[in-house]
Design an enzyme around this catalytic site. Sequence first.
Site, PDB file in Angstrom:
ATOM      1  CG  ASP A   1       6.903  -2.909  -1.756  1.00 12.38           C
ATOM      2  OD1 ASP A   1       7.966  -2.646  -1.162  1.00 12.38           O
ATOM      3  OD2 ASP A   1       5.857  -2.234  -1.614  1.00 12.38           O
TER       4      ASP A   1
ATOM      5  CG  ASP B   1       6.583  -0.879   4.400  1.00 14.16           C
ATOM      6  OD1 ASP B   1       6.486  -1.939   5.028  1.00 14.16           O
ATOM      7  OD2 ASP B   1       7.409   0.004   4.698  1.00 14.16           O
TER       8      ASP B   1
ATOM      9  CG  ASP C   1       2.474  -0.131  -2.597  1.00 13.89           C
ATOM     10  OD1 ASP C   1       3.682  -0.435  -2.480  1.00 13.89           O
ATOM     11  OD2 ASP C   1       1.915   0.685  -1.847  1.00 13.89           O
TER      12      ASP C   1
END
Length: 274
Positions: free
Chosen positions: A12, A14, A221
């Site tokens: 990922d 961001d 996250d």
Amino acid sequence: MPEKLMYLIFSDLDGTLLDEDTYSFQEATEAIEFLKEKEIPLILCSSKTRFEMELYREKMDIMTYPFIPENGGAIFIPKTKLNLHDFEYKVIDKYQVIEIGKPHEVIKKKFQEILNRLGFQIKGFSQMEAKEISKLSGLPLEEAKLAAQREYSEPFIFKNDKYKFFLLEEAIKKYGLKLTKGNRFYSISWGSDKGKTVQILKSIYQQTYLHKTIISVGIGDSPNDIPMLKEVDIPVVVRRKSGKYQVCDLENVYYTQRIGPGGWSEAIYNILRR
């Protein structure tokens, strides 16, 4: 690292490889270089558009690897030696593209039908100027312009009460669409799936490198990373700046102690230097 093993890193952006506030990957620079030295593919898998991801891929100098934009809307594969014999793809610009999700125009039309039916006034990215996206996201204006160029999803902000959100969620499901919650925005898509794209790319790499044992690592996250994390051999959840983890219901997960790109680097070194 044994020669017969081949690692794939699905990551990922961001809040994971990029700082959730500054969008910097400075703390991960050495770990990215380590992957390049070892010739380990770093495959970005993000809610960002392909135009945003191209910018970061160029900054990181990882342009030869595939990437997955808009939460699994498609797989963009540079014209390399990967074997795509068993997969249907189209050529878009310099890429071989395996599309998973429906086009943005179709999604936008369906979303508006839902909003009209419910009587909700919700503003999606397609109705925002780049300046507004920049203000809401914290992105520089030029990057906000890239974020507005959607191909497989429509991000939006929802500020109404929980009951209205429940009605919206139920209507979206009824129409066969998918609602995803990211760090800043909700997003609506149709058919997109981070998990499915990871499955496909693992298969492509395996049929290209028949003599290798593929070991996949997924680093994320937030809840929208769960489909990706479920499909890898080693799932990693990066700690948020709040000190908490947003994903806690998976098994055999490596939880980083450090935050954002620092936690990303921690995971890379701890997993690959075993």
